[in-house]
Design an enzyme around this catalytic site. Structure first.
Site, PDB file in Angstrom:
ATOM      1  N   ASP A 175      31.567  45.968   9.956  1.00 55.07           N
ATOM      2  CA  ASP A 175      30.550  45.498  10.909  1.00 55.07           C
ATOM      3  C   ASP A 175      31.140  44.602  11.997  1.00 55.07           C
ATOM      4  O   ASP A 175      30.450  43.725  12.509  1.00 55.07           O
ATOM      5  CB  ASP A 175      29.454  44.676  10.205  1.00 55.07           C
ATOM      6  CG  ASP A 175      28.701  45.475   9.167  1.00 55.07           C
ATOM      7  OD1 ASP A 175      28.731  46.707   9.249  1.00 55.07           O
ATOM      8  OD2 ASP A 175      28.099  44.864   8.285  1.00 55.07           O
ATOM      9  N   CYS A 215       9.227  62.750   2.114  1.00 54.41           N
ATOM     10  CA  CYS A 215       8.976  61.352   1.729  1.00 54.41           C
ATOM     11  C   CYS A 215       8.935  60.445   2.957  1.00 54.41           C
ATOM     12  O   CYS A 215       9.797  60.526   3.832  1.00 54.41           O
ATOM     13  CB  CYS A 215      10.059  60.873   0.771  1.00 54.41           C
ATOM     14  SG  CYS A 215       9.861  59.153   0.243  1.00 54.41           S
ATOM     15  N   CYS A 248       9.525  54.674   2.999  1.00 55.61           N
ATOM     16  CA  CYS A 248      10.150  53.575   3.745  1.00 55.61           C
ATOM     17  C   CYS A 248       9.358  53.246   4.997  1.00 55.61           C
ATOM     18  O   CYS A 248       9.211  52.073   5.364  1.00 55.61           O
ATOM     19  CB  CYS A 248      11.598  53.921   4.099  1.00 55.61           C
ATOM     20  SG  CYS A 248      11.831  55.407   5.104  1.00 55.61           S
ATOM     21  N   CYS A 280      15.165  41.501   5.112  1.00 55.93           N
ATOM     22  CA  CYS A 280      14.038  42.181   4.462  1.00 55.93           C
ATOM     23  C   CYS A 280      14.573  43.406   3.748  1.00 55.93           C
ATOM     24  O   CYS A 280      15.418  44.126   4.288  1.00 55.93           O
ATOM     25  CB  CYS A 280      12.995  42.575   5.512  1.00 55.93           C
ATOM     26  SG  CYS A 280      11.563  43.458   4.841  1.00 55.93           S
ATOM     27  N   CYS A 304      11.966  48.442   3.071  1.00 54.76           N
ATOM     28  CA  CYS A 304      12.164  49.879   3.307  1.00 54.76           C
ATOM     29  C   CYS A 304      13.247  50.433   2.385  1.00 54.76           C
ATOM     30  O   CYS A 304      13.197  51.603   1.983  1.00 54.76           O
ATOM     31  CB  CYS A 304      12.484  50.166   4.771  1.00 54.76           C
ATOM     32  SG  CYS A 304      14.098  49.573   5.340  1.00 54.76           S
ATOM     33  N   CYS A 344      12.812  53.265  -1.729  1.00 49.63           N
ATOM     34  CA  CYS A 344      13.399  54.607  -1.662  1.00 49.63           C
ATOM     35  C   CYS A 344      13.549  55.215  -3.058  1.00 49.63           C
ATOM     36  O   CYS A 344      14.176  54.620  -3.934  1.00 49.63           O
ATOM     37  CB  CYS A 344      14.758  54.548  -0.968  1.00 49.63           C
ATOM     38  SG  CYS A 344      15.546  56.171  -0.853  1.00 49.63           S
TER      39      CYS A 344
END
Length: 355
Positions: free
Chosen positions: A136, A195, A198, A245, A248, A252
Site C-alpha cells: 500500500d 449475492c 455486501c 468499518c 461489507c 460475505c
C-alpha cells in the site's frame, strides 16, 4: 550452481513465502491488468476518490509507468482472519469499534520486512535481476493485479475475494525485472453470483453499484483518510465506528471458508477490542501515542481520532458521556471543537443510539 528454471523457481518461491506466513501467491506479467486503468479513470471522473488525490497519479495505470524495467508482478496474500466478531460491539454504544485489521500491530510493519526477505531470496536464487516490494505504499493497483495473478477476484464490495480465505487478506507486491512463469492459486477463483449482501450491509450506501465504491460515503474513508468534518447527514450513520468499518467484508458468504487464522504478529490487543469512549476521549497526545504504538490507528493522529470518538459519543444516546465530550468544545482544532458541540447537542437532547 545451476540457475533454476522459471517454473521451478516459482514453485520454490511459493514454499519460501509459506514459511514466512503468506497463504496465497500469484505471478503474472506486470502488464496483466490492462483494463484496470480505464476503470480507474471512470471512477476518478466521478470524484469517488474524495480527497485521495494520490489515486490520480498516472503511474497507477501500469507498473511499467513507475518502473519501466519491470517484467513480472508477484502478489501475495497475508491472512488477517478475525479472532473477534466484527459485529462484537453492536448494541454497545458506550464503546468504540476499531476495524478488526487494526486491533493489533500495523500490517505494513509486519509484512514489509518479510517481503524484503522474500525478494532477496528470489534474486539470490535467480542469480540476477532486481526487485522492489510494496504494501500500500506506491501507485500500484494491487487488487486487479492479484486477480490477474490468480489469487482471487474482486467482489462487489471491490475488495479481493478468495475461495480459500474469503476477503480477509492483506495484499503485498513484489515487482521484479525477472521474467517468471505465470502461476496462480489452485481453486482461488470464484464468483459473487447474484449475492448482494455486501451492498445491503453498507451503513452509508457507499457501494453505489456492484464493484463501485463512492469513497466519500465509505466509513473507512471518512474515519481514516478524510481530514475535515464529516457531513452532518452522515455522522449518525457512523454509529460507534471510530476507525474503519468491516460490515461489507464481514457479511460475505465466502468467509465461511476462511479457516487460516491471522498471523500471530497481528494478534489483537485486548484493550482495543471494546474500548470505552469515555476513556478514549480523555487521551492526550502522549496517551494516544502510547496506547496505539505500532498500531495502524496511530497514522490518523490524536485530533482525527478524537473527532471520530466524539461522533460515536454523539450517537450513543448516553448523556453520561457529556462530561468527557464538553471539554473538547474549546479545542484549538476547529474540527474537534465542531464534533464536540455536535455530540453535546445530541446528548443533551437525549436521542436514542444511532443504528
Amino acid at each position: 550452481m545451476t540457475t533454476p528454471t522459471s517454473e521451478a523457481l516459482v514453485a520454490r518461491f511459493h514454499e519460501e513465502a509459506g514459511r514466512l506466513g503468506f497463504v496465497a501467491v500469484g505471478v503474472a506479467p506486470a502488464d496483466a491488468a490492462p483494463q484496470a486503468a480505464a476503470r480507474l479513470q471512470a471512477w476518478l471522473a466521478k470524484g469517488f476518490h474524495g480527497s485521495m488525490i494520490w489515486m490520480e497519479r498516472p503511474e497507477r495505470a501500469q507498473p511499467a509507468r513507475m518502473w519501466p524495467a519491470v517484467k513480472t508482478a508477484i502478489l501475495l496474500g497475508f491472512p488477517y482472519t478475525p479472532a473477534h466478531d466484527p459485529f462484537r460491539n453492536e448494541g454497545r454504544p458506550e464503546v468504540g469499534t476499531i476495524s478488526v485489521y487494526a486491533l493489533g500491530d500495523d500490517y505494513h510493519e509486519v509484512m514489509k520486512p518479510r517481503l524484503k526477505r522474500l525478494a532477496r531470496w528470489l534474486l539470490a536464487e535467480a542469480g540476477d535481476g532486481d526487485a522492489r516490494v510494496f504494501v500500500d505504499t506506491a501507485p500500484i493497483m494491487e487488487k486487479p493485479l492479484a486477480e490477474a495473478a490468480g489469487i482471487g477476484w474482486q467482489g462487489k464490495h471491490s475488495n479481493l475475494l478468495s475461495r480459500r480465505h474469503g476477503n480477509w487478506l492483506f495484499l503485498g507486491a513484489i515487482l521484479t525485472t525477472l521474467e517468471l512463469a505465470a502461476a496462480g492459486e489452485a481453486g482461488a477463483r470464484g464468483s459473487c453470483g447474484s449475492c448482494t449482501r455486501c451492498i445491503a450491509a453498507c451503513p452509508t450506501g457507499a457501494i453505489v453499484a456492484p464493484h463501485v465504491v463512492d469513497a466519500r460515503r465509505c466509513i473507512s474513508y471518512l474515519t481514516i483518510e478524510h481530514k475535515g468534518p464529516v457531513e452532518e447527514g452522515l455522522r449518525p450513520l457512523l454509529g460507534n465506528r471510530i476507525y474503519g468499518c468491516d460490515d461489507c467484508l464481514a457479511v460475505c458468504p465466502w468467509n465461511r471458508f476462511a479457516h487460516v487464522p491471522a498471523d500471530p504478529a497481528l494478534a489483537p490487543r485486548a484493550e482495543n477490542v471494546a474500548p470505552l469512549l469515555a476513556d478514549l476521549l480523555r487521551l492526550d497526545d502522549a496517551g494516544f501515542r502510547a496506547r496505539f504504538r505500532r498500531s495502524p490507528v496511530k497514522r490518523i493522529g490524536l485530533k482525527r481520532f478524537l473527532r471520530n470518538c466524539l461522533y460515536a459519543a454523539g450517537n450513543s444516546g448516553q448523556p453520561e458521556l457529556l462530561g468527557a465530550v464538553r471539554p473538547h468544545a474549546g479545542d484549538e482544532d476547529a474540527v474537534v471543537a465542531d464534533a464536540a458541540r455536535w455530540a453535546a447537542n445530541r446528548l443533551s437532547a437525549r436521542p436514542g443510539p444511532a443504528h
